[in-house]
Write a protein that holds these residues in place. Structure first.
Motif, PDB file in Angstrom:
ATOM      1  N   SER A 106       0.848  -1.196   0.000  1.00 13.08           N
ATOM      2  CA  SER A 106       0.000   0.000   0.000  1.00 13.08           C
ATOM      3  C   SER A 106       0.878   1.238   0.000  1.00 13.08           C
ATOM      4  CB  SER A 106      -0.984   0.015   1.182  1.00 13.08           C
ATOM      5  OG  SER A 106      -0.310   0.239   2.389  1.00 13.08           O
ATOM      6  N   VAL A 161       0.170  -0.888  -6.589  1.00 12.69           N
ATOM      7  CA  VAL A 161       0.867   0.236  -5.956  1.00 12.69           C
ATOM      8  C   VAL A 161       1.718   0.960  -6.996  1.00 12.69           C
ATOM      9  CG1 VAL A 161       2.527   0.881  -4.145  1.00 12.69           C
ATOM     10  CG2 VAL A 161       0.808  -0.891  -3.693  1.00 12.69           C
ATOM     11  N   GLU A 164      -0.397   3.214  -8.944  1.00 15.44           N
ATOM     12  CA  GLU A 164      -0.645   4.453  -8.194  1.00 15.44           C
ATOM     13  C   GLU A 164       0.520   5.424  -8.355  1.00 15.44           C
ATOM     14  OE1 GLU A 164      -2.249   4.332  -4.106  1.00 15.44           O
ATOM     15  OE2 GLU A 164      -2.377   2.151  -4.405  1.00 15.44           O
TER      16      GLU A 164
END
Length: 191
Positions: A106, A161, A164
């Protein structure tokens, strides 16, 4: 099925790790981790523990189901020139790591900094001491991103991730770049 001798060895290692002294809890960058870099016990051999490419810790072919045990073992993991080892003040046991020992699962922001959380609960603030690196996987040709966690231990950045990160990136001289800890980290060329 785990035999009794192997179970006893695993339990002994867990007990030794639990009793190991910790770095100062005031050292927020190390979160009270044992000072494995200071321990130099004799090499005791190997233990049948494998950290698979997907981050699953296996013992004798079976997943280690207790997250607390995996977390405990992750705190006494060390990479030496001859491989990865679980180290206590009195034991040093080689294990196998198929890729990198941790996964960054994360991502968050704190001000201008990027904060990663690993699959074993470490929090890592990307910066000069804990850089983000992206190499190309020689087999697939795909990006193989990672972040430094501590003392030559790295986390593979999970694909969601990484996506992102790409969304956060800016274009600089034909490269996608993210910034954290006052540093710029290239993610790859703009397609």
């Amino acid at each position: 099925m785990v035999d009794e001798a192997s179970k006893d060895g695993l339990n002994a290692l867990a007990q030794a790790a639990k009793q190991a002294p910790r770095d100062s809890p005031r050292d927020s960058t190390r979160r009270g981790l044992p000072p494995v870099h200071l321990w130099n016990p004799d090499h005791c051999g190997e233990i049948d523990i494998v950290i698979r490419r997907d981050g699953v810790w296996m013992h004798e072919g079976s997943p280690i189901a207790r997250k607390e045990l995996v977390r405990l073992f992750s705190t006494v993991l060390r990479k030496d020139p001859d491989g990865y080892h679980l180290v206590t003040p009195v034991e040093k046991l080689r294990i196998r790591v198929d890729d990198l020992p941790f996964r960054a699962v994360s991502l968050g922001r704190e001000g201008d900094d990027l904060i990663f959380v690993t699959d074993v609960g470490d929090e890592v603030r990307a910066g000069p001491d804990d850089p983000i690196m992206v190499q190309t996987d020689p087999i697939t040709g795909e990006p193989a991103p990672r972040i430094h966690v501590r003392r030559d231990l790295w986390a593979r950045i999970a694909r969601p991730v990484f996506y992102e990160l790409v969304e956060m990136a800016e274009e600089v001289d034909g490269q996608l770049v993210v910034r954290s800890g006052g540093q710029a980290f290239p993610l790859g060329a703009v397609a």
